[in-house]
Design a protein around this motif. Structure first.
Motif, PDB file in Angstrom:
ATOM      1  N   VAL A 195      -8.157   9.060  -9.821  1.00 40.04           N
ATOM      2  CA  VAL A 195      -6.986   9.683 -10.452  1.00 40.04           C
ATOM      3  C   VAL A 195      -5.836   8.664 -10.565  1.00 40.04           C
ATOM      4  CG1 VAL A 195      -5.251  11.507 -10.225  1.00 40.04           C
ATOM      5  CG2 VAL A 195      -7.613  11.950  -9.567  1.00 40.04           C
ATOM      6  N   TYR A 196      -5.636   7.949  -9.474  1.00 44.79           N
ATOM      7  CA  TYR A 196      -4.539   6.979  -9.408  1.00 44.79           C
ATOM      8  C   TYR A 196      -4.662   5.933 -10.528  1.00 44.79           C
ATOM      9  CZ  TYR A 196      -0.887   4.943  -6.382  1.00 44.79           C
ATOM     10  OH  TYR A 196       0.296   4.519  -5.853  1.00 44.79           O
ATOM     11  N   GLY A 197      -5.914   5.552 -10.789  1.00 43.94           N
ATOM     12  CA  GLY A 197      -6.166   4.550 -11.825  1.00 43.94           C
ATOM     13  C   GLY A 197      -5.745   5.048 -13.196  1.00 43.94           C
TER      14      GLY A 197
ATOM     15  N   THR B 128      -0.479  -2.525  -6.214  1.00 42.67           N
ATOM     16  CA  THR B 128      -0.644  -2.862  -4.796  1.00 42.67           C
ATOM     17  C   THR B 128      -1.162  -1.665  -3.987  1.00 42.67           C
ATOM     18  OG1 THR B 128       1.712  -2.465  -4.479  1.00 42.67           O
ATOM     19  CG2 THR B 128       1.030  -4.745  -4.739  1.00 42.67           C
ATOM     20  N   SER B 129      -0.886  -0.458  -4.451  1.00 48.19           N
ATOM     21  CA  SER B 129      -1.447   0.714  -3.760  1.00 48.19           C
ATOM     22  C   SER B 129      -2.908   0.922  -4.142  1.00 48.19           C
ATOM     23  CB  SER B 129      -0.670   1.980  -4.106  1.00 48.19           C
ATOM     24  OG  SER B 129       0.633   1.888  -3.644  1.00 48.19           O
ATOM     25  N   GLY B 130      -3.207   0.717  -5.409  1.00 47.71           N
ATOM     26  CA  GLY B 130      -4.595   0.852  -5.865  1.00 47.71           C
ATOM     27  C   GLY B 130      -5.504  -0.132  -5.129  1.00 47.71           C
TER      28      GLY B 130
ATOM     29  N   PHE C 108       1.058  10.941   2.081  1.00 49.09           N
ATOM     30  CA  PHE C 108       0.604  10.218   0.895  1.00 49.09           C
ATOM     31  C   PHE C 108       1.420   8.949   0.710  1.00 49.09           C
ATOM     32  CE2 PHE C 108       1.114   9.691  -3.803  1.00 49.09           C
ATOM     33  CZ  PHE C 108      -0.174   9.218  -4.053  1.00 49.09           C
ATOM     34  N   SER C 109       2.727   9.089   0.849  1.00 48.16           N
ATOM     35  CA  SER C 109       3.598   7.961   0.584  1.00 48.16           C
ATOM     36  C   SER C 109       3.394   6.837   1.592  1.00 48.16           C
ATOM     37  CB  SER C 109       5.056   8.428   0.597  1.00 48.16           C
ATOM     38  OG  SER C 109       5.879   7.386   0.177  1.00 48.16           O
ATOM     39  N   LEU C 110       3.099   7.193   2.835  1.00 49.94           N
ATOM     40  CA  LEU C 110       2.896   6.145   3.837  1.00 49.94           C
ATOM     41  C   LEU C 110       1.431   5.693   3.905  1.00 49.94           C
ATOM     42  CD1 LEU C 110       5.196   7.496   6.697  1.00 49.94           C
ATOM     43  CD2 LEU C 110       5.628   5.540   5.218  1.00 49.94           C
ATOM     44  N   SER C 111       0.622   6.132   2.961  1.00 49.71           N
ATOM     45  CA  SER C 111      -0.811   5.792   2.933  1.00 49.71           C
ATOM     46  C   SER C 111      -1.526   6.207   4.206  1.00 49.71           C
ATOM     47  CB  SER C 111      -1.030   4.289   2.730  1.00 49.71           C
ATOM     48  OG  SER C 111      -0.432   3.840   1.564  1.00 49.71           O
ATOM     49  N   LEU C 112      -1.168   7.361   4.768  1.00 51.31           N
ATOM     50  CA  LEU C 112      -1.784   7.791   6.017  1.00 51.31           C
ATOM     51  C   LEU C 112      -2.869   8.827   5.772  1.00 51.31           C
ATOM     52  CD1 LEU C 112       1.469   8.203   8.105  1.00 51.31           C
ATOM     53  CD2 LEU C 112      -0.221   6.377   8.293  1.00 51.31           C
ATOM     54  N   GLY C 113      -3.765   8.946   6.740  1.00 53.20           N
ATOM     55  CA  GLY C 113      -4.764  10.007   6.698  1.00 53.20           C
ATOM     56  C   GLY C 113      -5.943   9.721   5.795  1.00 53.20           C
ATOM     57  N   VAL C 114      -6.003   8.499   5.265  1.00 53.30           N
ATOM     58  CA  VAL C 114      -7.135   8.174   4.390  1.00 53.30           C
ATOM     59  C   VAL C 114      -7.699   6.798   4.753  1.00 53.30           C
ATOM     60  CG1 VAL C 114      -5.555   7.343   2.593  1.00 53.30           C
ATOM     61  CG2 VAL C 114      -7.826   8.022   1.929  1.00 53.30           C
ATOM     62  N   GLY C 115      -7.148   6.191   5.790  1.00 54.27           N
ATOM     63  CA  GLY C 115      -7.693   4.910   6.250  1.00 54.27           C
ATOM     64  C   GLY C 115      -7.008   3.692   5.649  1.00 54.27           C
TER      65      GLY C 115
ATOM     66  N   SER D 200      -5.152  -1.184  -2.182  1.00 58.83           N
ATOM     67  CA  SER D 200      -5.400  -0.694  -0.835  1.00 58.83           C
ATOM     68  C   SER D 200      -6.419   0.449  -0.819  1.00 58.83           C
ATOM     69  CB  SER D 200      -4.053  -0.307  -0.228  1.00 58.83           C
ATOM     70  OG  SER D 200      -4.124   0.792   0.583  1.00 58.83           O
ATOM     71  N   TYR D 201      -6.359   1.310  -1.830  1.00 51.70           N
ATOM     72  CA  TYR D 201      -7.387   2.358  -1.926  1.00 51.70           C
ATOM     73  C   TYR D 201      -8.787   1.751  -2.028  1.00 51.70           C
ATOM     74  CZ  TYR D 201      -4.831   6.779  -2.635  1.00 51.70           C
ATOM     75  OH  TYR D 201      -4.095   7.917  -2.467  1.00 51.70           O
ATOM     76  N   LEU D 202      -8.910   0.770  -2.923  1.00 53.28           N
ATOM     77  CA  LEU D 202     -10.241   0.186  -3.136  1.00 53.28           C
ATOM     78  C   LEU D 202     -10.710  -0.535  -1.868  1.00 53.28           C
ATOM     79  CD1 LEU D 202     -12.579  -0.262  -5.051  1.00 53.28           C
ATOM     80  CD2 LEU D 202     -11.413  -2.240  -6.013  1.00 53.28           C
TER      81      LEU D 202
ATOM     82  N   SER E 189       0.832  -1.192   0.000  1.00 53.32           N
ATOM     83  CA  SER E 189       0.000   0.000   0.000  1.00 53.32           C
ATOM     84  C   SER E 189       0.875   1.253   0.000  1.00 53.32           C
ATOM     85  CB  SER E 189      -0.899  -0.005   1.242  1.00 53.32           C
ATOM     86  OG  SER E 189      -1.499   1.245   1.417  1.00 53.32           O
ATOM     87  N   ALA E 190       1.878   1.242   0.865  1.00 53.70           N
ATOM     88  CA  ALA E 190       2.714   2.436   1.010  1.00 53.70           C
ATOM     89  C   ALA E 190       3.561   2.691  -0.233  1.00 53.70           C
ATOM     90  CB  ALA E 190       3.603   2.295   2.240  1.00 53.70           C
ATOM     91  N   VAL E 191       4.212   1.647  -0.720  1.00 51.66           N
ATOM     92  CA  VAL E 191       5.088   1.811  -1.882  1.00 51.66           C
ATOM     93  C   VAL E 191       4.223   1.900  -3.138  1.00 51.66           C
ATOM     94  CG1 VAL E 191       6.770   0.646  -3.333  1.00 51.66           C
ATOM     95  CG2 VAL E 191       7.013   0.583  -0.855  1.00 51.66           C
ATOM     96  N   GLY E 192       4.253   3.039  -3.783  1.00 52.09           N
ATOM     97  CA  GLY E 192       3.403   3.193  -4.959  1.00 52.09           C
ATOM     98  C   GLY E 192       3.927   4.276  -5.868  1.00 52.09           C
ATOM     99  N   LEU E 193       2.996   4.847  -6.633  1.00 49.85           N
ATOM    100  CA  LEU E 193       3.395   5.929  -7.531  1.00 49.85           C
ATOM    101  C   LEU E 193       4.011   7.071  -6.744  1.00 49.85           C
ATOM    102  CD1 LEU E 193       0.225   5.902  -9.784  1.00 49.85           C
ATOM    103  CD2 LEU E 193       2.545   5.273 -10.483  1.00 49.85           C
ATOM    104  N   GLY E 194       3.591   7.199  -5.495  1.00 51.31           N
ATOM    105  CA  GLY E 194       4.154   8.234  -4.633  1.00 51.31           C
ATOM    106  C   GLY E 194       5.662   8.102  -4.526  1.00 51.31           C
ATOM    107  N   ASN E 195       6.140   6.873  -4.422  1.00 51.98           N
ATOM    108  CA  ASN E 195       7.579   6.670  -4.261  1.00 51.98           C
ATOM    109  C   ASN E 195       8.343   6.776  -5.564  1.00 51.98           C
ATOM    110  OD1 ASN E 195       5.905   5.078  -2.377  1.00 51.98           O
ATOM    111  ND2 ASN E 195       7.860   4.798  -1.342  1.00 51.98           N
ATOM    112  N   ILE E 196       7.786   6.165  -6.629  1.00 55.22           N
ATOM    113  CA  ILE E 196       8.623   6.113  -7.819  1.00 55.22           C
ATOM    114  C   ILE E 196       8.281   7.145  -8.886  1.00 55.22           C
ATOM    115  CG2 ILE E 196       9.697   3.854  -7.784  1.00 55.22           C
ATOM    116  CD1 ILE E 196       7.423   2.579  -8.777  1.00 55.22           C
TER     117      ILE E 196
HETATM  118  N1  PHE Z   1       1.090   5.292  -0.621  1.00 55.29           N
HETATM  119  C1  PHE Z   1       0.674   5.212  -1.974  1.00 55.29           C
HETATM  120  C2  PHE Z   1       1.799   5.765  -2.864  1.00 55.29           C
HETATM  121  O1  PHE Z   1       2.826   6.115  -2.388  1.00 55.29           O
HETATM  122  C3  PHE Z   1      -0.629   5.927  -2.213  1.00 55.29           C
HETATM  123  C4  PHE Z   1      -1.728   5.476  -1.329  1.00 55.29           C
HETATM  124  C5  PHE Z   1      -2.227   6.300  -0.343  1.00 55.29           C
HETATM  125  C6  PHE Z   1      -2.296   4.217  -1.480  1.00 55.29           C
HETATM  126  C7  PHE Z   1      -3.242   5.873   0.505  1.00 55.29           C
HETATM  127  C8  PHE Z   1      -3.322   3.794  -0.659  1.00 55.29           C
HETATM  128  C9  PHE Z   1      -3.803   4.621   0.333  1.00 55.29           C
HETATM  129  O2  PHE Z   1       1.647   5.850  -4.041  1.00 55.29           O
END
Ligand code: PHE
Length: 494
Positions: free
Chosen positions: A148-150, A367-369, A271-278, A371-373, A64-71
């Motif tokens: 948006v992520y999709g 893997t991040s998407g 955003f990167s740690l997938s925090l604040g959105v559950g 987690s969003y869903l 969940s954490a490692v996603g488009l945010g990181n790379i």
């Molecule tokens: N952490 C993900 C990223 O770095 C984005 C994300 C945020 C995914 C919250 C799920 C929930 O791209």
């Protein structure tokens, strides 16, 4: 006589329980909760009620954490904000705010065990239960963010197909921006790849927690780490710009650390740690039950370190490739999709590197998407909708909303929706700029002020007393104050 001798001991409001006694009480309560949950579910769902162990949790949460945010995002915001000082400040945000907030968010899930909304009602105090409406903001934000992520995930799939087709061979910078620009204006192609991406996510979530999310993340994440390490080592050693990239990322020039860069760093840490959105809350609820069974502390340490290392590796890789081929660091959002392909097209072994790299981006985004869903499906499932049905109908709804995002990138680029922003930037502003910090604020205040201290302590029992007190201090005071400052700044300057 020392001072302590004459000080009257404070009368405890209720008999003080030892750490072990608290853990025991909580373990029993958790076991009861888990039993009740299993009884309420029918056959196939009950096997799916949670992760099989702490490793599965750590991999899924890292996924969940490692996603488009990181790379995608981290390298380009680092590039735009001047490198080293930004990276250093980002690392501070991760340590001082990200880690404590992740403790808090996972605690809410693990203790509450009832999705992004109802978990707040199970935290043992009335005050904490009052925070539950924030769960609806999580759901709404996850919905918008995934729409948006999709789309961006779809770009990654599209670029993987280009790479497979040897489409970057001898590509000039003009041709690269032409390719990206054409994609932005090509509604049908963008929608097609977005649908492919979203279908994969929907499939995994519909399959369930252990037979879907766990199964796929435990395969994909190790694969991801291996590919990333291999590629980073290759880029650093062969690009001829490895040292320059290291110095760009780690040599701080503090004059470049503007308030807006700081706000960006904090927002990005969340955003990167997938925090604040559950995201962490919902996965926390699938952790093996008792507080002592899967210690939150060790998992959080692993997830935070992994997420940060991945971002740093991605930065080093991208900058060494780009510097090695005469590119600029401040390439903005197009860095990944415009500057890299040119470099791949020139470098030895570029075909394989390009294929691997874009496959890596797709895996991270998937893997991040997922987690969003899951944030939304977890709640819909509680409402009795059934996991598969919830996943499919939500997947379709989110994809359809994503069409509007696609439109706003091409034909609707100049249609202003809010405060001089087009639809894409408006969504970006609300979903990432406002709602994540707000979610983080509510989580910090709830756990810092409204949850019984002894209980939180039992869940973080591995921390020494001093460290625990520091974590609580950060959660209670530092995090809320900083978040409010950042939000005020963002709103003022938007
Ligand atoms: N952490 C993900 C990223 O770095 C984005 C994300 C945020 C995914 C919250 C799920 C929930 O791209």
């Amino acid at each position: 006589m020392t001072r302590g001798d004459w000080r009257t001991p404070k009368a405890p409001s209720r008999p003080a329980l030892s750490q072990a006694a608290w853990s025991k009480i909580l373990d029993k309560r958790e076991a009861r909760l888990a039993m009740a949950q299993t009884e309420n579910q029918t056959g196939s769902q009950s096997q799916n009620a949670g992760f099989s162990g702490s490793m599965a949790f750590i991999l899924a949460a890292s996924g969940s954490a490692v996603g488009l945010g990181n790379i995608w995002k981290f390298p380009y915001v680092t590039g735009e904000n001047g490198g080293g000082a930004f990276v250093l400040f980002y690392l501070m945000c991760i340590l001082a705010l990200g880690a404590p907030l992740m403790f808090a968010e996972i605690f809410i899930g693990k203790r509450g065990k009832a999705g992004p909304v109802d978990s707040f009602k199970n935290l043992g105090t009335k005050a904490a239960a009052r925070a539950h409406p924030v769960g609806y903001i999580f759901i709404l934000t996850a919905f918008v963010a995934l729409s948006v992520y999709g789309v961006i995930g779809g770009w990654a799939v599209y670029y993987t197909s280009l790479a497979l087709d040897n489409g970057f061979d001898g590509m000039t910078p003009e041709a690269a921006s032409g390719t990206f620009g054409t994609l932005m204006d090509d509604f049908a192609t963008m929608v097609l790849f977005q649908i492919l991406f979203m279908a994969a996510i929907t499939y995994v979530v519909a399959k369930g927690v252990s037979t879907g999310i766990e199964r796929y993340t435990t395969i994909l994440m190790p694969l991801f780490f291996m590919m990333l390490l291999g590629l980073t080592a290759y880029a650093l050693t062969t690009s001829g710009a490895g040292m320059r990239s290291v110095s760009f990322m780690f040599n701080p020039d503090f004059t470049k650390l503007t308030p807006s860069a700081m706000a960006e760093a904090l927002g990005h840490a969340f955003f990167s740690l997938s925090l604040g959105v559950g995201g962490m809350l919902v996965y926390g609820q699938y952790m093996p039950s008792s507080p002592s069974a899967t210690p939150i502390t060790r998992s959080v340490a692993t997830i935070v370190v992994v997420d940060t290392l991945v971002a740093l590796c991605a930065g080093l890789l991208i900058f060494s490739v780009i510097f090695g081929h005469g590119g600029e660091a401040a390439g903005g959002p197009g860095l990944l999709f415009m500057s890299l392909p040119v470099a791949f097209g020139e470098m030895t072994g570029g075909y394989y590197v390009a294929v691997l790299w874009f496959a890596l981006v797709v895996v991270a985004a998937l893997t991040s998407g997922i987690s969003y869903l899951e944030i939304i499906v977890a709640h819909a499932d509680r409402l009795g909708m059934g996991r598969a049905k919830a996943a499919v109908s939500l997947g379709v709804a989110i994809t359809s909303v994503g069409f509007a995002t696609v439109w706003s990138l091409g034909p609707g680029k100049d249609v202003i929706i809010f405060a001089g922003k087009n639809l894409f930037d408006t969504l970006d502003f609300f979903a990432f700029g406002v709602s994540l910090p707000l979610g983080g604020l509510v989580i910090a205040i709830t756990v810092g002020w409204a949850v019984r201290r002894e209980e939180y302590r039992a869940y973080l029992s591995e921390l020494g007393e001093g460290t625990f007190n520091k974590v609580v201090f950060l959660t209670k005071y530092v995090t809320p104050v900083l978040i409010i400052m950042i939000m005020a700044y963002l709103i003022k300057t938007s």
